[in-house]
Design an enzyme around this catalytic site. Structure first.
Site, PDB file in Angstrom:
ATOM      1  N   GLY A   1      -8.359  -2.285 -14.576  1.00 57.60           N
ATOM      2  CA  GLY A   1      -7.886  -2.109 -13.206  1.00 57.60           C
ATOM      3  C   GLY A   1      -7.645  -0.648 -12.888  1.00 57.60           C
TER       4      GLY A   1
ATOM      5  N   TYR B   1     -10.968   0.227 -23.475  1.00 55.20           N
ATOM      6  CA  TYR B   1     -11.502  -1.081 -23.107  1.00 55.20           C
ATOM      7  C   TYR B   1     -12.942  -1.217 -23.589  1.00 55.20           C
ATOM      8  CZ  TYR B   1      -8.656  -4.203 -20.155  1.00 55.20           C
ATOM      9  OH  TYR B   1      -7.763  -5.141 -19.710  1.00 55.20           O
TER      10      TYR B   1
ATOM     11  N   ASP C   1      -5.618   0.800 -10.910  1.00 52.07           N
ATOM     12  CA  ASP C   1      -4.212   1.198 -10.878  1.00 52.07           C
ATOM     13  C   ASP C   1      -3.694   1.482 -12.288  1.00 52.07           C
ATOM     14  OD1 ASP C   1      -4.544  -1.528 -11.460  1.00 52.07           O
ATOM     15  OD2 ASP C   1      -2.689  -2.133 -10.479  1.00 52.07           O
ATOM     16  N   ARG C   2      -4.088   0.655 -13.251  1.00 52.37           N
ATOM     17  CA  ARG C   2      -3.705   0.892 -14.641  1.00 52.37           C
ATOM     18  C   ARG C   2      -4.321   2.198 -15.141  1.00 52.37           C
ATOM     19  NH1 ARG C   2      -5.411  -4.371 -17.790  1.00 52.37           N
ATOM     20  NH2 ARG C   2      -4.234  -3.405 -19.529  1.00 52.37           N
TER      21      ARG C   2
ATOM     22  N   VAL D   1       0.872  -1.172   0.000  1.00 54.51           N
ATOM     23  CA  VAL D   1       0.000   0.000   0.000  1.00 54.51           C
ATOM     24  C   VAL D   1       0.910   1.224   0.000  1.00 54.51           C
ATOM     25  CG1 VAL D   1      -1.794   1.291   1.218  1.00 54.51           C
ATOM     26  CG2 VAL D   1      -1.803  -1.217   1.271  1.00 54.51           C
TER      27      VAL D   1
END
Length: 242
Positions: free
Chosen positions: A96, A89, A98-99, A12
């Site tokens: 995701g 997408y 984070d991506r 984290v």
């Protein structure tokens, strides 16, 4: 002060942002986060923005902390467009977070196409056009996962310490070098594919093992350790959360 949190598969990352700078960035092992949150001894932030891929290993402890603080919190999700990035997408929400945050940050880092590479527990290699369109990307195991898979599913290849060597002469180094080269080869191939349709381009590298991959890559490479946090900051600003 804004607290931005990138909850990944193994760590984290917390960033405290005030004014125009990051005052501090901390990296806590995921398994230690609940204890870290329970013993929180830092000033309470004014606002919190979060990218969470860890799920139940992170969220309950964070929700308890947020409830105790009583401060606004923004749980970010991927969407169709944000901060100049269009999500290519087929189902944008499946990307995701984070991506998504890394792509958003990449868009702010100068003109030209970008290949956004995150090297952690998993590796993601994502193509961003010079117009800000996320064209797609690939996912593969990170260094530790590759070595663990070999140890678990082959005879005589137990996990052992190793280092990168051009021509490894011990099993640990052979496994370690093979994992690094598999990732570097994927990045180089994706670089060639993107460059064929959208050049010039820059490789933006992030993640805990990013620095180990950097010397093995060709092309223009920039290592940005806090790419997801930068994306969270941009999203928070765009959504009027600051």
């Amino acid at each position: 002060m804004l607290l931005a949190i990138d909850a990944g598969n193994s760590f984290v990352k917390l960033g405290w942002h005030e004014g125009e700078v990051w005052r501090e960035v901390a990296r806590i092992p995921l398994e230690d986060f609940a204890a870290f949150a329970a013993a929180w001894s830092r000033p309470v932030p004014a606002r919190i923005v979060i990218a969470d891929v860890a799920g139940e290993r992170f969220r309950p402890a964070m929700e308890r902390l947020v409830a105790a603080w009583g401060r606004p919190v923004l749980w970010v999700r991927a969407k169709a467009a944000s901060c100049g990035v269009t999500n290519g997408y087929r189902q944008p929400e499946q990307l995701g977070v984070d991506r998504w945050c890394a792509l958003v940050a990449a868009r702010q880092m100068g003109p030209g196409a970008k290949l956004v590479v995150s090297v952690g527990t998993a590796v993601t290699v994502d193509a961003l056009s010079h117009t800000g369109v996320f064209q797609g990307g690939v996912i593969l195991p990170g260094v530790a996962l590759m070595k663990r898979a070999l140890a678990a599913h082959t005879a005589g290849l137990a996990e052992a310490r190793g280092a990168y060597q051009p021509f490894p002469r011990d099993t640990g180094s052979a496994m370690h070098t093979g994992a690094l080269l598999a990732i570097a080869g994927t990045v180089d191939r994706m670089t060639a594919l993107l460059a064929a349709q959208d050049a010039p381009l820059e490789i933006l590298l992030t993640g805990g093992d990013g620095a180990a991959i950097e010397p093995l890559l060709t092309g223009v490479v920039r290592y940005v350790p806090n790419l997801v946090l930068e994306g969270l900051l941009c999203i928070a600003r765009e959504e009027g959360f600051l």
